[in-house]
Design a protein around this motif. Structure first.
Motif, mmCIF file in Angstrom:
data_model
loop_
_atom_site.group_PDB
_atom_site.id
_atom_site.type_symbol
_atom_site.label_atom_id
_atom_site.label_comp_id
_atom_site.label_asym_id
_atom_site.label_seq_id
_atom_site.Cartn_x
_atom_site.Cartn_y
_atom_site.Cartn_z
ATOM 1 N N LYS A 190 5.661 16.873 -22.191
ATOM 2 C CA LYS A 190 5.803 15.411 -22.235
ATOM 3 C C LYS A 190 5.117 14.829 -23.468
ATOM 4 O O LYS A 190 5.625 13.884 -24.079
ATOM 5 C CB LYS A 190 5.228 14.793 -20.962
ATOM 6 N N HIS B 147 2.766 18.720 -18.887
ATOM 7 C CA HIS B 147 2.039 17.685 -19.636
ATOM 8 C C HIS B 147 2.177 17.914 -21.143
ATOM 9 O O HIS B 147 2.375 16.961 -21.905
ATOM 10 C CB HIS B 147 0.567 17.656 -19.231
ATOM 11 N N SER C 110 -3.150 11.192 -23.204
ATOM 12 C CA SER C 110 -3.353 11.374 -21.763
ATOM 13 C C SER C 110 -2.783 12.705 -21.300
ATOM 14 O O SER C 110 -3.454 13.475 -20.593
ATOM 15 C CB SER C 110 -2.695 10.221 -20.998
ATOM 16 N N HIS C 111 -1.554 13.000 -21.712
ATOM 17 C CA HIS C 111 -0.918 14.262 -21.306
ATOM 18 C C HIS C 111 -1.659 15.479 -21.875
ATOM 19 O O HIS C 111 -1.863 16.472 -21.172
ATOM 20 C CB HIS C 111 0.540 14.289 -21.778
ATOM 21 N N ASP D 295 -1.608 6.876 -27.073
ATOM 22 C CA ASP D 295 -2.460 6.945 -25.881
ATOM 23 C C ASP D 295 -1.785 7.765 -24.777
ATOM 24 O O ASP D 295 -2.438 8.561 -24.106
ATOM 25 C CB ASP D 295 -2.769 5.541 -25.359
ATOM 26 N N HIS D 296 -0.477 7.569 -24.600
ATOM 27 C CA HIS D 296 0.251 8.330 -23.578
ATOM 28 C C HIS D 296 0.241 9.823 -23.909
ATOM 29 O O HIS D 296 0.034 10.663 -23.020
ATOM 30 C CB HIS D 296 1.692 7.830 -23.471
ATOM 31 N N TYR E 91 -8.842 9.287 -26.476
ATOM 32 C CA TYR E 91 -8.721 7.824 -26.557
ATOM 33 C C TYR E 91 -9.763 7.255 -27.521
ATOM 34 O O TYR E 91 -9.468 6.394 -28.351
ATOM 35 C CB TYR E 91 -8.921 7.173 -25.187
ATOM 36 N N SER F 2 -9.118 13.479 -21.621
ATOM 37 C CA SER F 2 -8.264 12.483 -22.283
ATOM 38 C C SER F 2 -9.101 11.373 -22.910
ATOM 39 O O SER F 2 -8.764 10.863 -23.977
ATOM 40 C CB SER F 2 -7.273 11.888 -21.285
ATOM 41 N N GLU G 203 -8.210 13.839 -16.898
ATOM 42 C CA GLU G 203 -7.975 12.560 -17.568
ATOM 43 C C GLU G 203 -9.306 11.875 -17.896
ATOM 44 O O GLU G 203 -9.527 11.395 -19.012
ATOM 45 C CB GLU G 203 -7.129 11.662 -16.660
ATOM 46 N N THR H 68 0.264 2.545 -27.936
ATOM 47 C CA THR H 68 0.468 2.945 -26.547
ATOM 48 C C THR H 68 1.067 4.344 -26.463
ATOM 49 O O THR H 68 0.698 5.145 -25.595
ATOM 50 C CB THR H 68 1.405 1.949 -25.835
ATOM 51 N N THR H 69 1.958 4.668 -27.396
ATOM 52 C CA THR H 69 2.583 5.995 -27.408
ATOM 53 C C THR H 69 1.554 7.082 -27.681
ATOM 54 O O THR H 69 1.543 8.131 -27.017
ATOM 55 C CB THR H 69 3.690 6.063 -28.473
#
Length: 304
Positions: free
Chosen positions: A238, A235, A165-166, A161-162, A147, A143, A139, A158-159
């Motif tokens: 997701k 991950h 992250s995965h 970013d999520h 970002y 990740s 991360e 936010t989506t």
């Protein structure tokens, strides 16, 4: 030549250097970045070149202390850039230009280099306690690159970013697995297999106040690799479940999910034997042409 023209040439040369660094040392991401729109591509190459510099700091140093000093130097470079001080290094020059143009968050850059410094500062034979420790490292180092690329594109989601992250966690975990033979040959020790996973499969040896991982190619080690790779696979799953809610302009940034899936598929074909040399053939075990076609297919379909 007037100063403005000289500065322009210097910046152009700095970005050219970044592109070459990424192409030479981060080949699978090099092709991903080519699919980004121009306003994000320059920034992404500078950020990935910075990642190359910090990721390779320990590998290119003859002495671990020198590698650690190099990482600390990069941490200092970040402070200097945000203090508007000039640093005579092409990657630093390109990074400074990107930070100025896109207001990249200092937090992500510091988080990335701090993670590498903490990793480099670990005691010899130190073993991560759990997969969660590896996920956090992925991360912080992988990740964060996604970002900042989203930030460079002015994408506030936010989506996205999520999903980033995965994807970063999956990519980071899989690259750590792929690098295990390299670290074993170079250091004579394994730092990236968690103690709890190794213990579950009978590969954790304890005694005389210390622990070590028994690295022998066989079913037990393959089971360990499978367990960690399975976390990476979750991950990726997701991240893809979020795809429909990700803004269209963010989709090209998330293409690194493709090389992560390619590496996962290659590990699966090789029965999770990280010592199988075919894993390092071409790009993550497949031909560069086939890899580029996979990327183009996903880019064309706006998927990752």
């Amino acid at each position: 030549m007037n100063p403005a023209s000289a500065h322009s040439n210097s910046i152009r040369a700095a970005f050219s250097h970044c592109v070459q660094q990424v192409r030479s040392y981060d080949y699978h991401h090099y092709f991903c970045l080519l699919h980004l729109p121009p306003n994000m591509r320059r920034a992404a190459f500078a950020l990935r070149a910075f990642n190359v510099e910090t990721a390779r700091a320990m590998d290119v140093a003859s002495d671990p202390k020198i590698g650690l000093m190099r990482l600390l130097w990069w941490k200092d470079v970040i402070d200097k850039i945000y203090a508007n001080k000039k640093v005579e290094h092409p990657t630093a020059q390109a990074l400074s230009s990107v930070i100025s143009d896109h207001k990249i968050s200092k937090h992500w850059l510091k988080r990335s280099v701090d993670a590498r410094i903490n990793d480099a500062s670990r005691e010899e034979n130190a073993i991560p306690e759990s997969i969660a420790d590896l996920e956090q490292y992925a991360e912080d180092t992988t990740s964060t690159m996604l970002y900042m690329t989203l930030q460079a594109g002015g994408i506030l989601s936010t989506t996205a970013d999520h999903a980033a992250s995965h994807i970063g966690k999956a990519s980071g975990l899989l690259l750590l697995l792929k690098s295990l033979p390299y670290h074993l040959n170079r250091q004579g020790r394994i730092s990236y297999i968690p103690a709890d996973v190794a213990a579950r499969h009978g590969l954790l040896i304890t005694g005389h106040g210390r622990s070590e991982i028994k690295m022998e190619s066989g079913e037990a080690l393959s089971d360990v690799i499978f367990e960690i790779a399975s976390v990476a696979s979750v991950h990726l799953q997701k991240a893809r479940e979020l795809a429909r809610a990700v803004p269209a302009e963010a989709l090209p940034v998330l293409l690194p999910a493709v090389p992560a899936q390619v590496l996962l598929d290659t590990l699966r074909r090789r029965n999770f034997n990280v010592f199988d040399s075919r894993i390092s053939n071409g790009v993550h075990g497949i031909s560069p042409l086939w890899y580029q076609l996979k990327l183009k297919w996903h880019a064309w379909r706006n998927t990752y």
